[in-house]
Motif scaffolding. Sequence first.
Motif, PDB file in Angstrom:
ATOM      1  N   ALA A  32       0.832  -1.208   0.000  1.00  0.00           N
ATOM      2  CA  ALA A  32       0.000   0.000   0.000  1.00  0.00           C
ATOM      3  C   ALA A  32       0.864   1.255   0.000  1.00  0.00           C
ATOM      4  N   GLU A  33       1.952   1.244   0.768  1.00  0.00           N
ATOM      5  CA  GLU A  33       2.857   2.393   0.783  1.00  0.00           C
ATOM      6  C   GLU A  33       3.566   2.544  -0.559  1.00  0.00           C
ATOM      7  N   GLN A  34       3.973   1.416  -1.151  1.00  0.00           N
ATOM      8  CA  GLN A  34       4.609   1.471  -2.470  1.00  0.00           C
ATOM      9  C   GLN A  34       3.641   2.059  -3.493  1.00  0.00           C
ATOM     10  N   LEU A  35       2.400   1.608  -3.476  1.00  0.00           N
ATOM     11  CA  LEU A  35       1.400   2.096  -4.422  1.00  0.00           C
ATOM     12  C   LEU A  35       1.145   3.583  -4.228  1.00  0.00           C
ATOM     13  N   GLN A  36       1.124   4.026  -2.989  1.00  0.00           N
ATOM     14  CA  GLN A  36       0.938   5.448  -2.726  1.00  0.00           C
ATOM     15  C   GLN A  36       2.102   6.258  -3.293  1.00  0.00           C
ATOM     16  N   ARG A  37       3.351   5.797  -3.092  1.00  0.00           N
ATOM     17  CA  ARG A  37       4.513   6.494  -3.651  1.00  0.00           C
ATOM     18  C   ARG A  37       4.420   6.566  -5.174  1.00  0.00           C
ATOM     19  N   ILE A  38       4.001   5.468  -5.787  1.00  0.00           N
ATOM     20  CA  ILE A  38       3.867   5.424  -7.251  1.00  0.00           C
ATOM     21  C   ILE A  38       2.830   6.441  -7.720  1.00  0.00           C
ATOM     22  N   TYR A  39       1.690   6.465  -7.049  1.00  0.00           N
ATOM     23  CA  TYR A  39       0.620   7.403  -7.397  1.00  0.00           C
ATOM     24  C   TYR A  39       1.081   8.846  -7.226  1.00  0.00           C
ATOM     25  N   LEU A  40       1.731   9.142  -6.103  1.00  0.00           N
ATOM     26  CA  LEU A  40       2.196  10.506  -5.832  1.00  0.00           C
ATOM     27  C   LEU A  40       3.292  10.945  -6.803  1.00  0.00           C
TER      28      LEU A  40
ATOM     29  N   LEU B 133       9.878   3.672 -12.088  1.00  0.00           N
ATOM     30  CA  LEU B 133       9.157   2.614 -11.390  1.00  0.00           C
ATOM     31  C   LEU B 133      10.109   1.735 -10.590  1.00  0.00           C
ATOM     32  N   ASP B 134      11.250   1.393 -11.164  1.00  0.00           N
ATOM     33  CA  ASP B 134      12.238   0.595 -10.435  1.00  0.00           C
ATOM     34  C   ASP B 134      12.649   1.316  -9.139  1.00  0.00           C
ATOM     35  N   ARG B 135      12.880   2.611  -9.251  1.00  0.00           N
ATOM     36  CA  ARG B 135      13.282   3.394  -8.069  1.00  0.00           C
ATOM     37  C   ARG B 135      12.168   3.407  -7.027  1.00  0.00           C
ATOM     38  N   LEU B 136      10.931   3.566  -7.461  1.00  0.00           N
ATOM     39  CA  LEU B 136       9.798   3.637  -6.535  1.00  0.00           C
ATOM     40  C   LEU B 136       9.495   2.295  -5.877  1.00  0.00           C
ATOM     41  N   LEU B 137       9.839   1.213  -6.520  1.00  0.00           N
ATOM     42  CA  LEU B 137       9.586  -0.114  -5.951  1.00  0.00           C
ATOM     43  C   LEU B 137      10.667  -0.548  -4.959  1.00  0.00           C
ATOM     44  N   MET B 138      11.786   0.158  -4.944  1.00  0.00           N
ATOM     45  CA  MET B 138      12.868  -0.192  -4.008  1.00  0.00           C
ATOM     46  C   MET B 138      12.413   0.103  -2.576  1.00  0.00           C
ATOM     47  N   PRO B 139      12.823  -0.747  -1.647  1.00  0.00           N
ATOM     48  CA  PRO B 139      12.471  -0.488  -0.242  1.00  0.00           C
ATOM     49  C   PRO B 139      13.065   0.837   0.233  1.00  0.00           C
ATOM     50  N   THR B 140      12.331   1.538   1.069  1.00  0.00           N
ATOM     51  CA  THR B 140      12.836   2.790   1.633  1.00  0.00           C
ATOM     52  C   THR B 140      13.383   2.510   3.021  1.00  0.00           C
ATOM     53  N   ALA B 141      14.355   3.274   3.395  1.00  0.00           N
ATOM     54  CA  ALA B 141      14.984   3.062   4.715  1.00  0.00           C
ATOM     55  C   ALA B 141      14.199   3.755   5.809  1.00  0.00           C
TER      56      ALA B 141
END
Length: 104
Positions: free
Chosen positions: A5-13, A96-104
């Motif tokens: 859900a957080e990944q999808l939100q980052r992608i949308y934003l 998209l690759d960057r947005l799918l990477m885990p965030t610290a």
Amino acid sequence: MPDPAEQLQRIYLAGFEVQTFARYPRAVGIIRDNVIALLETSSSGLRLIGEPGWRMGEVMGVLVNENGRQLFRAKQEVVEATPERLEALRRFREDLDRLLMPTA
């Protein structure tokens, strides 16, 4: 594990459109500049299903080489892979690759 859900939100934003398709009930479509990719939830968060392609109506054209030319093909429908379209595909995939990477 990254939260899908957080990944999808980052992608949308980041300016991607998010869409669902009856044909792919376990996936979500991500669209920007007519480039589309399908994502699914996995044990490591969201992941790509196949490669991004060109949106051609209700289907996705995959990038192919035919007779020395690059084309986006979906069955009998064909769209020329112009330099502009290839650049849109490259930017889409990179972002998209960057947005799918885990965030610290």
